[in-house]
Design an enzyme around this catalytic site. Sequence first.
Site, PDB file in Angstrom:
ATOM      1  CG  ASP A 120      -2.194   0.768   1.048  1.00  0.00           C
ATOM      2  OD1 ASP A 120      -2.296   1.544   0.085  1.00  0.00           O
ATOM      3  OD2 ASP A 120      -3.109   0.577   1.873  1.00  0.00           O
ATOM      4  CD  GLU A 139      -9.790   2.668   0.639  1.00  0.00           C
ATOM      5  OE1 GLU A 139      -9.363   1.709   1.290  1.00  0.00           O
ATOM      6  OE2 GLU A 139      -9.056   3.484   0.061  1.00  0.00           O
TER       7      GLU A 139
END
Length: 650
Positions: free
Chosen positions: A409, A464
């Site tokens: 990430d 998200e």
Amino acid sequence: MKRISILTALIFTTKLMFGQSYTLKSPNGILVANIDLKDRLTYSLSCNGNAIVEPSGIAMRTSAFAESDFFGEHTATFNSKNQAVKLLWGTTKEIDENFNQLKLNYSNGLSVEFRCYNEGFAWRVVSAFDREVIVYNETSEFNIPYSSTVYFPEVKGFLTPFEVNYLPKSMQTIADGTLGLTPFMYKTPSGELVVISESNLFEYPGMFIRKDAGNSVKAVFPLYPKKEKQELPGRLHLVKWPQISRMVVKKTENYIAKSNGNRSYPWRVVMVAQNDAEILQNSLVYLLADEPKMDFGWVKPGKVVWDWYHNWNLQGVEFKPGINTQTYKYMVDFAANNGIEYINIDDGWAKLWNFKKVNPNLDLKEIIDYANSKGVKVFIWAMWNTIEKDFTANLDMFSQLGVAGIKVDFFDRADQRIVDFVNKLADECAKRNLLLNLHGMYKPTGINRTFPNIVNIEGVLGLEYNKFSDKCTPVHNLTIPFVRNVVGPMDYTPGSMRHVTPEQFVKSWENPHSMTNRAQQMAMYIVYHGGVQMLADSPTLYQKDSIALNFLSGVPVTWEKTIALEGKVGESIAVARKHGDKWYIGCMTANHEHDFNLNLNLLDDREYKMTIIAEGNSDDELVLSSKRIGKNDKQSFKVKPRSGLVIILE
């Protein structure tokens, strides 16, 4: 069957007073590219006589050749190719690659290749210099037809999570100098849908776009970083991740790329569809990428039980849920009982900058051993720059732990240094049989063909955002299949079990809700594609809905055939995908009700059972029905706004 023909003569060539021009057509003759060399190298593209790209420049300024070299003395060769390309996993088992190619060869070792497919047009620069070449700038222009509707993915700078809305605008409303991402989409006045992106990105920065005067869009590129610093990302500093920081470029070199000069540069890709639905089956970005150079037969796509979206919120369990061994064993049991291949261990399992400092509430070995005993594999989350700090040792550690893959990430950049790291990471993970799910990451550039162990890539404003934003709208959900998912796998992370209307929506970190209902969330597992698909919400919520859970247990993530049945950007979509002897059809709507009239001529002559999963009496209720049908039966379904429909044919 592979057919190649090469004509070394300068055919299809018209000599002009100040230069030469060449015409390159698609195999079906519908797309026509005109390449012109007068005072500079330009191209234009038309479809059925309608302008797609008006005359636009191509050049590159480097330490070895200049922009003026692109319209100098040269020879030209034409060739064509028609072959079947097999996929390890994806939306189909096989793609027909059929194109005509023109190559301009300059005497100084420079060449430019152009390809015209039925599905679009692409070009790249190739150089043959046995020394290092520095690229200072590249000229790639896209002068789009006047009055086109553009979906401009605006960003404020090169530091970005690559998560934006694609909002329809006229070019005249976009300020000159505005920066945007690729893929970039627009609709011509004559109705063609066009997506611009790139493929085969190695040792080079990713392509952004900039709005220039008039109807001009130009490629722009981040400079090579000279100095970096860890800083807090703006999108998370007000929520629950204050400890996260990313690598920010503070100083740059005066060039965009540096590499050996004996190479090909990335493809610039213009994908063209005569209607919105047609773009859904465009595979040019994949086809233009390099083939894999090692065996990837071990790669196993699948679904993933996710922990982070629902904040480790398990209801009615006999232990305190959270980042602890009991919670992850529960998730393993849920996955094993429902045929789900993977679980994900996200942020919080260890200190961000030291993987050896594992959360004391977590016994990683016990969890991974327990998962293996149940036939479930584990993904584990990590920051890219933490991996880089001790690259080989960290990858060896993940391999020795027995995880199946890493969710990496916060790249948040696409300069050459990041691109080089991503490709190195994919290569080294492949050598260790590790899968990759890349988040905070630029869009796919065919890398999933070169490295099929990259089973998904974020690069999208996904579910998200319901935790901290109101940007994940129904219109957004019905736009991204036509632009972002066209260029490669997309980790939107569907599966929300809680829904409110856009008027009722309130962002919530602890208790996120979607603006589209449960029926649409189920349809996303068919409409959206990626080699791993998250089940974003809590296992205890799925267990309360047997219709949803049974569907999620059985729906595949990789397909043998895909047919786009209908679609209109931002409004509605219907996609059919085949796996084994079953067809799955996903339908989705945005803000308006839609009548889906489906002709099932995709079936063979046998009788089929049609199972339908639709919205019930409430937004978060699903109803199940079934009936018998045959080939060429026409079925009509009225789907409410912000809703969806799943059809299974077997």
